[in-house]
Design a protein around this motif. Structure first.
Motif, PDB file in Angstrom:
ATOM      1  N   THR A 149      -8.477   6.592  -1.408  1.00 23.60           N
ATOM      2  CA  THR A 149      -7.238   6.744  -2.173  1.00 23.60           C
ATOM      3  C   THR A 149      -6.163   7.451  -1.360  1.00 23.60           C
ATOM      4  O   THR A 149      -5.009   7.015  -1.314  1.00 23.60           O
ATOM      5  N   SER A 198      -0.547   7.551  -5.508  1.00 27.95           N
ATOM      6  CA  SER A 198      -1.944   7.894  -5.253  1.00 27.95           C
ATOM      7  C   SER A 198      -2.739   8.079  -6.542  1.00 27.95           C
ATOM      8  O   SER A 198      -3.907   7.678  -6.613  1.00 27.95           O
ATOM      9  N   GLY A 233       0.799  -1.219   0.000  1.00 28.42           N
ATOM     10  CA  GLY A 233       0.000   0.000   0.000  1.00 28.42           C
ATOM     11  C   GLY A 233       0.827   1.262   0.000  1.00 28.42           C
ATOM     12  O   GLY A 233       0.439   2.276  -0.582  1.00 28.42           O
ATOM     13  N   VAL A 251       2.282   2.216  -3.718  1.00 26.84           N
ATOM     14  CA  VAL A 251       1.388   2.516  -4.838  1.00 26.84           C
ATOM     15  C   VAL A 251       1.184   4.024  -4.941  1.00 26.84           C
ATOM     16  O   VAL A 251       0.742   4.653  -3.978  1.00 26.84           O
ATOM     17  N   TRP A 293      -2.280   6.600  -9.403  1.00 27.88           N
ATOM     18  CA  TRP A 293      -2.531   5.292 -10.020  1.00 27.88           C
ATOM     19  C   TRP A 293      -3.599   4.545  -9.241  1.00 27.88           C
ATOM     20  O   TRP A 293      -4.476   3.903  -9.816  1.00 27.88           O
ATOM     21  N   LEU A 294      -3.536   4.645  -7.914  1.00 32.36           N
ATOM     22  CA  LEU A 294      -4.556   4.017  -7.082  1.00 32.36           C
ATOM     23  C   LEU A 294      -5.924   4.647  -7.344  1.00 32.36           C
ATOM     24  O   LEU A 294      -6.952   3.950  -7.357  1.00 32.36           O
TER      25      LEU A 294
END
Length: 308
Positions: A179, A144, A139, A142, A146-147
């Motif tokens: 997100t 933000s 987590g 990743v 793209w999430l």
């Protein structure tokens, strides 16, 4: 405590001055000219020069800064060159959206992060601990934006549970909050776990075990409470980080807020609006740090003593 707070406020003054200089210089070093976005096609050089003089862009850079800073300390952030509205009004219109998003994301990351970190610390070196930390590690890596795109694709487009964009309903906050908050969960959980494992090795914890106090009472009543100091530090820093991190997320979800206003103004090279937005984000970081220091001083009297 009052003396401690006053001293911390006074320490922010030179920081604020330095930040204002950095923001002003960086904005004016960005290639481009806002006048090009408002001047009509076929305008003469004289007409362009008149617009440049109207907005004070013909003055030396130091004179522009002094003029901007003197007005800013009086609450006047100037007028937007493109939108032709007071910058303060634009910020006041968009700031509540960013505050709502940032506050909910901070609460989400705090509650979930502390809970996950505490459980991982209690069941340390087990499959549950390794599983939680693996998910947390993924987590935290990743991006933000793209999430945010993944959230839109899965929950908005495929499942249709939440709106893709906008801010008309409360449900439109769910995906942006998740997100932004998920990245904070990873950081808070890691800090909580490490701090609890460190506190668990202290002598007073061993004494509580020797007295026969239940494990859950020790972990939640003593270890977790003493482990909150570094967690508070991280959370205070995340107040400004969340507002800054919301810039890309607000733009992806097409939400009103400081992030969308900042990106739009950057594309238009609207100097006063960009300066005002960046200044608000910097103030959020400073106030978050101040709040964290005050909470730490309340929790630990040794910090107050160190400031005397």
């Amino acid at each position: 405590m009052l003396l401690f707070t006053v001293k911390r406020l006074l320490m922010l003054i030179p920081v604020f001055l330095a930040i204002s200089v950095v923001i002003f210089m960086l904005v004016h070093l960005v290639p481009g000219d806002p006048i090009d976005n408002i001047i009509r096609v076929g305008a003469t050089p004289a007409e362009k020069a008149a617009l440049v003089a109207r907005y004070g862009l013909d003055q030396p850079i130091w004179a522009q800064y002094v003029n901007w800073f003197s007005k800013m300390v009086q609450g006047d952030l100037g007028d937007a060159i493109i939108l032709r509205r007071p910058v303060a009004d634009l910020i006041a219109q968009n700031l509540p959206h960013s505050l709502a998003l940032g506050s909910l994301a901070l609460v989400f990351s705090t509650v979930v992060g502390i809970t996950a970190g505490a459980i991982a610390a209690i069941y340390r070196d087990t499959w549950f601990d390794r599983g939680v930390m693996t998910v947390i590690l993924l987590g935290s890596t990743v991006p933000s934006f793209w999430l945010a795109l993944l959230m839109i694709l899965l929950f908005a487009v495929t499942l249709g549970w939440f709106p893709v964009s906008g801010a008309r309903t409360a449900s439109a906050l769910v995906l942006p909050v998740l997100t932004i908050g998920l990245g904070g969960v990873a950081l808070v959980a890691r800090v909580t776990r490490v701090a609890m494992m460190d506190i668990a090795r202290r002598d007073f914890v061993m004494m509580l075990h020797a007295k026969g106090v239940s494990r859950w009472r020790i972990e939640l009543g003593s270890v977790l409470r003493h482990a909150m100091m570094p967690v508070v530090t991280i959370l205070s820093l995340r107040i400004g980080w969340i507002l800054g991190g919301a810039v890309a997320v607000e733009f992806v979800f097409a939400r009103p807020g400081l992030g969308s206003l900042l990106i739009t103004s950057l594309n238009q090279r609207d100097y006063p609006v960009v300066q005002g937005c960046l200044l608000m984000l910097a103030i959020a970081v400073m106030l978050g740090t101040l709040l964290g220091d005050i909470v730490q001083a309340i929790m630990d009297p040794r910090i107050r003593e160190g400031m005397k």
